[in-house]
Design an enzyme around this catalytic site. Structure first.
Site, PDB file in Angstrom:
ATOM      1  N   VAL A  29       0.859  -1.182   0.000  1.00 38.36           N
ATOM      2  CA  VAL A  29       0.000   0.000   0.000  1.00 38.36           C
ATOM      3  C   VAL A  29       0.895   1.232   0.000  1.00 38.36           C
ATOM      4  O   VAL A  29       1.752   1.388   0.884  1.00 38.36           O
ATOM      5  CB  VAL A  29      -0.946   0.038   1.217  1.00 38.36           C
ATOM      6  CG1 VAL A  29      -1.762   1.331   1.219  1.00 38.36           C
ATOM      7  CG2 VAL A  29      -1.875  -1.176   1.210  1.00 38.36           C
ATOM      8  N   ALA A  54       4.241   4.502   2.925  1.00 32.70           N
ATOM      9  CA  ALA A  54       3.905   3.236   2.271  1.00 32.70           C
ATOM     10  C   ALA A  54       4.178   2.098   3.250  1.00 32.70           C
ATOM     11  O   ALA A  54       4.755   2.299   4.318  1.00 32.70           O
ATOM     12  CB  ALA A  54       4.718   3.053   0.994  1.00 32.70           C
ATOM     13  N   LYS A  55       3.769   0.894   2.886  1.00 34.68           N
ATOM     14  CA  LYS A  55       4.077  -0.283   3.698  1.00 34.68           C
ATOM     15  C   LYS A  55       3.903  -1.527   2.860  1.00 34.68           C
ATOM     16  O   LYS A  55       3.017  -1.593   1.984  1.00 34.68           O
ATOM     17  CB  LYS A  55       3.155  -0.372   4.918  1.00 34.68           C
ATOM     18  CG  LYS A  55       3.774  -1.132   6.089  1.00 34.68           C
ATOM     19  CD  LYS A  55       4.837  -0.282   6.766  1.00 34.68           C
ATOM     20  CE  LYS A  55       5.377  -0.960   8.021  1.00 34.68           C
ATOM     21  NZ  LYS A  55       6.327  -0.078   8.724  1.00 34.68           N
ATOM     22  N   GLY A  56       4.733  -2.521   3.128  1.00 39.39           N
ATOM     23  CA  GLY A  56       4.580  -3.834   2.528  1.00 39.39           C
ATOM     24  C   GLY A  56       4.354  -4.874   3.607  1.00 39.39           C
ATOM     25  O   GLY A  56       4.827  -4.719   4.735  1.00 39.39           O
ATOM     26  N   ASP A 109      11.075  -4.571   9.071  1.00 38.56           N
ATOM     27  CA  ASP A 109       9.916  -4.353   9.935  1.00 38.56           C
ATOM     28  C   ASP A 109       9.695  -5.668  10.664  1.00 38.56           C
ATOM     29  O   ASP A 109      10.541  -6.567  10.627  1.00 38.56           O
ATOM     30  CB  ASP A 109       8.690  -3.909   9.119  1.00 38.56           C
ATOM     31  CG  ASP A 109       7.616  -3.273  10.001  1.00 38.56           C
ATOM     32  OD1 ASP A 109       6.684  -3.997  10.406  1.00 38.56           O
ATOM     33  OD2 ASP A 109       7.716  -2.074  10.302  1.00 38.56           O
TER      34      ASP A 109
END
Length: 393
Positions: free
Chosen positions: A23, A74-76, A111
């Site tokens: 996202v 953003a992030k995965g 993360d």
């Protein structure tokens, strides 16, 4: 009007069937920033919330005149147990699928469930130059900047990489700032930490060294407690790669309790530093601590936070207190600080203390929670960034 991210996508691994998500909440100057997590059960909604949080973390560190101009958020996330034999293959194939985004506008890093070493190795296997290569075109001197960051990552403090310590330094300083504002002495203040990985471990170390008493730590094997204080350094030295402590390192007076016992330990500060959604409307009733310091992302659910506030427990929000690692990368890469541990810690402490003070002052002035205050500050800075650099949703 509900917030809509710029980009939302879900990927399915053709080998194992595991799913992954990306996202991108927004872009600033064409680039976004946000880590990649791997855990069983990771969902698109979770990743979207984290991406939105990254936009706010970036914006909160906006300082006109600084070299570092905050990026978008953003992030995965990958729905896979990082301990699984399949995990590395899934990670590499996910990054291969995400290659156009990593090359163009998504900068990422470690993360939950993934260390930076693991991410870097998988990036190489996937044929990518770097996890942050999308930001290189924004650098004044790419060669010097990349060398500065590489030098910073090579630094070790007491045998631990600087990159593993700086985030916990920020979380600890946030907690200390709250204690200072309340006039509470450090000595004798009791702390319980959930999660003893990179962030939780470093936070425990800095709080212990500041004179606080760490009375409980929780990992995947359960909770270890000692009302007289745990030997934090011994526990950290006995961790495996996932933050689980070898129980052979415990002292005779240390007690072993169930995994969720950290919630109800007699402590002044609770530091959830592991999974999201750890504190809900049901289990919050067990908490007696005065402060919850969110070292993890989204550990306290909204209804739980409302109920805790009614009982006098203050939540210091993730978008403020755990933003140090991300900011340190960019302060170093863009040249606001050099590859120097003392400078990194001093800059992080000052920045996080200023943010906590701003947040708590705004909360008091507006009669709202610190999270609401932090979100208001972030929205104001996002608007200013959009005015100066263009609005990209």
């Amino acid at each position: 009007m509900p917030h809509t991210p710029l980009l939302t996508l879900t990927w399915t691994d053709h080998v194992t069937g595991h799913r992954g998500h990306l996202v991108v909440d927004r872009l600033v100057r064409g680039v976004s920033s946000g880590g990649l997590r791997m855990r069983a059960g990771c969902t698109l909604d979770e990743v979207a919330g984290l991406a939105r949080g990254m936009s706010m973390k970036e914006a909160l560190h906006y300082r006109p005149g600084a070299r570092y101009i905050p990026l978008g958020g953003a992030k995965g996330g990958i729905d896979c147990d990082p301990r699984s034999p399949e995990a590395n293959g899934v990670l590499v194939r996910y990054l291969q699928a995400m290659r156009p985004y990593v090359e163009s506008f998504w900068t990422t890093g470690e993360d939950l469930g993934l260390t930076q070493d693991v991410v870097d190795k998988a990036m190489t296997e996937a044929g990518l130059v770097s996890s942050i290569q999308a930001v290189y075109p924004l650098l004044d001197d790419e060669t010097a900047a990349r060398q500065r960051l590489a030098d910073a990552f090579a630094l070790r403090v007491d045998g631990i990489g600087l990159d593993e310590l700086v985030g916990g330094c920020g979380v600890a300083e946030s907690a200390l700032a709250a204690l200072d504002r309340a006039g509470i002495p450090y000595t004798g203040t009791r702390v319980a930490v959930q999660g003893l990985g990179t962030m939780g471990g470093a936070t425990a170390r800095f709080l212990d060294r500041a004179g606080l008493k760490v009375v409980a730590v929780a990992d995947i094997r359960g909770t270890v407690t000692n009302p007289d204080g745990l030997d934090v350094e011994a526990l950290l030295a006995a961790r495996d790669a996932y933050g689980a402590v070898d129980r052979a390192a415990l002292r005779p007076a240390d007690r072993q309790l169930p995994g969720d016992a950290w919630l109800s330990v007699d402590a002044d500060l609770l530091v959830p530093a592991a999974v999201s959604y750890a504190i809900d409307a049901h289990n919050q009733t067990r908490i007696t601590a005065r402060w919850i310091v969110e070292a993890a992302n989204m550990p306290v659910l909204p209804e739980a936070e409302r109920l805790l506030a009614e009982r006098g427990t203050t939540v210091l929000p993730d978008v403020v207190v755990n933003s140090g690692t991300n900011a340190w990368w960019w302060w170093t890469l863009f040249g606001d600080i050099d590859a120097d541990a003392d400078e990194a810690f001093a800059y992080t402490r000052r920045a996080l203390r200023d943010l906590v003070d701003e947040t708590l002052e705004r909360a008091a002035a507006d009669g709202v929670t610190p999270r609401s205050a932090a979100h208001a500050l972030a929205e104001e800075r996002l608007a200013e960034i959009a005015r100066r650099y263009g609005h990209h949703r």
